[in-house]
Design a protein around this motif. Structure first.
Motif, PDB file in Angstrom:
ATOM      1  N   MET A   1       0.843  -1.203   0.000  1.00 39.07           N
ATOM      2  CA  MET A   1       0.000   0.000   0.000  1.00 39.07           C
ATOM      3  C   MET A   1       0.874   1.248   0.000  1.00 39.07           C
ATOM      4  N   GLN A   2       0.522   2.239  -0.856  1.00 39.17           N
ATOM      5  CA  GLN A   2       1.291   3.476  -0.919  1.00 39.17           C
ATOM      6  C   GLN A   2       1.064   4.303   0.352  1.00 39.17           C
ATOM      7  N   THR A   3       2.132   4.880   0.865  1.00 40.04           N
ATOM      8  CA  THR A   3       2.013   5.790   2.010  1.00 40.04           C
ATOM      9  C   THR A   3       2.038   7.220   1.504  1.00 40.04           C
ATOM     10  N   VAL A   4       1.386   8.115   2.229  1.00 40.85           N
ATOM     11  CA  VAL A   4       1.353   9.535   1.858  1.00 40.85           C
ATOM     12  C   VAL A   4       2.420  10.252   2.679  1.00 40.85           C
ATOM     13  N   PRO A   5       3.478  10.743   2.029  1.00 38.59           N
ATOM     14  CA  PRO A   5       4.562  11.376   2.781  1.00 38.59           C
ATOM     15  C   PRO A   5       4.195  12.778   3.247  1.00 38.59           C
ATOM     16  N   ASP A   6       5.050  13.308   4.111  1.00 39.29           N
ATOM     17  CA  ASP A   6       4.962  14.715   4.492  1.00 39.29           C
ATOM     18  C   ASP A   6       5.749  15.483   3.433  1.00 39.29           C
ATOM     19  N   TRP A   7       5.042  15.953   2.412  1.00 35.98           N
ATOM     20  CA  TRP A   7       5.678  16.537   1.235  1.00 35.98           C
ATOM     21  C   TRP A   7       6.644  17.667   1.629  1.00 35.98           C
ATOM     22  N   THR A   8       7.727  17.765   0.887  1.00 34.68           N
ATOM     23  CA  THR A   8       8.758  18.762   1.171  1.00 34.68           C
ATOM     24  C   THR A   8       8.181  20.175   1.130  1.00 34.68           C
ATOM     25  N   ARG A   9       8.445  20.920   2.183  1.00 31.41           N
ATOM     26  CA  ARG A   9       7.962  22.303   2.261  1.00 31.41           C
ATOM     27  C   ARG A   9       8.909  23.251   1.548  1.00 31.41           C
ATOM     28  N   LEU A  10       8.377  24.434   1.241  1.00 32.26           N
ATOM     29  CA  LEU A  10       9.184  25.466   0.605  1.00 32.26           C
ATOM     30  C   LEU A  10      10.281  25.945   1.544  1.00 32.26           C
ATOM     31  N   HIS A  11       9.905  26.198   2.783  1.00 32.27           N
ATOM     32  CA  HIS A  11      10.853  26.645   3.790  1.00 32.27           C
ATOM     33  C   HIS A  11      11.092  25.498   4.774  1.00 32.27           C
ATOM     34  N   GLU A  12      11.904  25.715   5.762  1.00 32.02           N
ATOM     35  CA  GLU A  12      12.108  24.705   6.784  1.00 32.02           C
ATOM     36  C   GLU A  12      10.796  24.470   7.534  1.00 32.02           C
ATOM     37  N   ALA A  13      10.736  23.369   8.272  1.00 31.53           N
ATOM     38  CA  ALA A  13       9.531  23.069   9.064  1.00 31.53           C
ATOM     39  C   ALA A  13       9.165  24.282   9.915  1.00 31.53           C
ATOM     40  N   PRO A  14       7.902  24.682   9.919  1.00 30.17           N
ATOM     41  CA  PRO A  14       7.501  25.899  10.636  1.00 30.17           C
ATOM     42  C   PRO A  14       7.796  25.823  12.131  1.00 30.17           C
ATOM     43  N   GLU A  15       8.231  26.949  12.691  1.00 29.99           N
ATOM     44  CA  GLU A  15       8.405  27.045  14.140  1.00 29.99           C
ATOM     45  C   GLU A  15       7.054  27.194  14.834  1.00 29.99           C
ATOM     46  N   ILE A  16       6.047  27.590  14.081  1.00 28.56           N
ATOM     47  CA  ILE A  16       4.727  27.857  14.647  1.00 28.56           C
ATOM     48  C   ILE A  16       3.962  26.548  14.793  1.00 28.56           C
TER      49      ILE A  16
END
Length: 338
Positions: free
Chosen positions: A1-16
């Motif tokens: 079964m295909q897993t849904v990744p945490d797609w690469t963000r434009l910036h680094e992971a948000p601090e918020i």
């Protein structure tokens, strides 16, 4: 079964950090329909507000009330269930006398306006949606919030399909796998499966472009997409005029919505797209037997972006072109559980 990744963000992971959809009123969607209704014709148009209800469920209730087939009810797009949404529905008039809409009633549903028009409302007829969203439990300084939102206002965000496209735990991708293995699916399930598979491959193509830093700039051999339109054209050479139009977000680089037929792009772009989808041969080959290939913009402009941070609640307002996911914007602002 295909897993849904945490797609690469434009910036680094948000601090918020924060939470969305703590209540339906925390997530408001208002459809934008950019053409005038004639005031006459065989279709009633209803400007309807719904809370905690599916668009297709509402369409069925409208059909039953009017005494017509559900296929005679039109809407431009599916709207979120766990939200307060406002959108147009068209309902074919069963006779010259029309339908008594004053007697229509459903919990959490209000008809705000009625009109008439000569044609059924078709999918994709709207130009976009306006959003008003609360991100609660925000524990970040205003400077951090402002810096991230200023970046998004200027640069836009990667135009990923949202997680809801793939279903809970990626179940819609499993449907696609089953479909391509020969399982017969009902029409609505088949449509969901095909959309999930196509979106999955597109997101992988976009992720490749984000990682190499070309998601927002044109490359020779590219298929450029006109903002807010299905129009595309091949970019043989990137001149100053095209560069300026891309900087102004009038046009965007495009990515493949996989399907049958030869790609319109060439060169390095074609090789990149083929490489991005190569690990998913089953989905790729399945789509090539079911749908024609088309293109989607890799970048999503975030128009009219405004915000207010008030006692750990960040209120956001913005407008997206049709097909754009608010969650694609939110994931660039903050980390939050879905």
């Amino acid at each position: 079964m295909q897993t849904v990744p945490d797609w690469t963000r434009l910036h680094e992971a948000p601090e918020i950090q924060g939470h969305i959809r703590q209540s339906a009123s925390d997530f408001e969607v208002t459809e934008v329909l950019d053409y005038a209704l004639s005031g006459d014709g065989e279709h009633d148009y209803l400007w309807l507000e719904k809370r905690d209800a599916n668009t297709t469920w509402i369409a069925g209730k409208l059909a039953r009330h009017a005494g017509i087939r559900e296929s005679d009810v039109g809407f431009a797009g599916l709207k979120d269930r766990n939200a307060v949404t406002r959108q147009w529905f068209s309902v074919r008039r069963p006779s010259s006398a029309g339908t008594d809409w004053d007697s229509f009633g459903l919990p959490g549903v209000r008809i705000l306006e009625q009109a008439r028009h000569g044609r059924k409302l078709r999918r994709g007829a709207h130009s976009g949606n306006k959003f008003r969203i609360a991100l609660r439990g925000v524990d970040a300084p205003a400077t951090t919030v402002n810096e991230r939102l200023d970046l998004i206002r200027v640069a836009g965000v990667p135009n990923y399909f949202g997680a809801q496209r793939f279903g809970r735990d990626g179940n819609n991708l499993q449907l696609a796998t089953d479909l391509f293995a020969g399982r017969r699916l009902r029409r609505n399930k088949r449509s969901i499966a095909l959309s999930a598979a196509r979106s999955y491959l597109f997101n992988h193509i976009l992720q490749h472009r984000v990682r190499e830093g070309s998601w927002n700039r044109l490359i020779p051999g590219e298929c450029a997409c006109l903002d807010g339109s299905n129009s595309i054209f091949v970019v043989d050479h990137v001149d100053q005029e095209l560069q300026k139009r891309c900087e102004n977000m009038d046009i965007h680089p495009g990515g493949a919505l996989w399907g049958r037929g030869e790609s319109a792009c060439s060169g390095d772009i074609l090789l990149l797209e083929q490489s991005a989808v190569a690990p998913f041969e089953e989905l790729k080959k399945g789509l090539e037997t079911q749908m024609d290939q088309s293109r989607r913009a890799l970048r999503l402009a975030v128009r009219d972006l405004q915000w207010e941070l008030d006692t750990q609640t960040l209120w956001l307002e913005f407008r997206l072109t049709r097909g754009g996911y608010a969650t694609a914007v939110l994931r660039e602002i903050a980390s939050f559980p879905l």
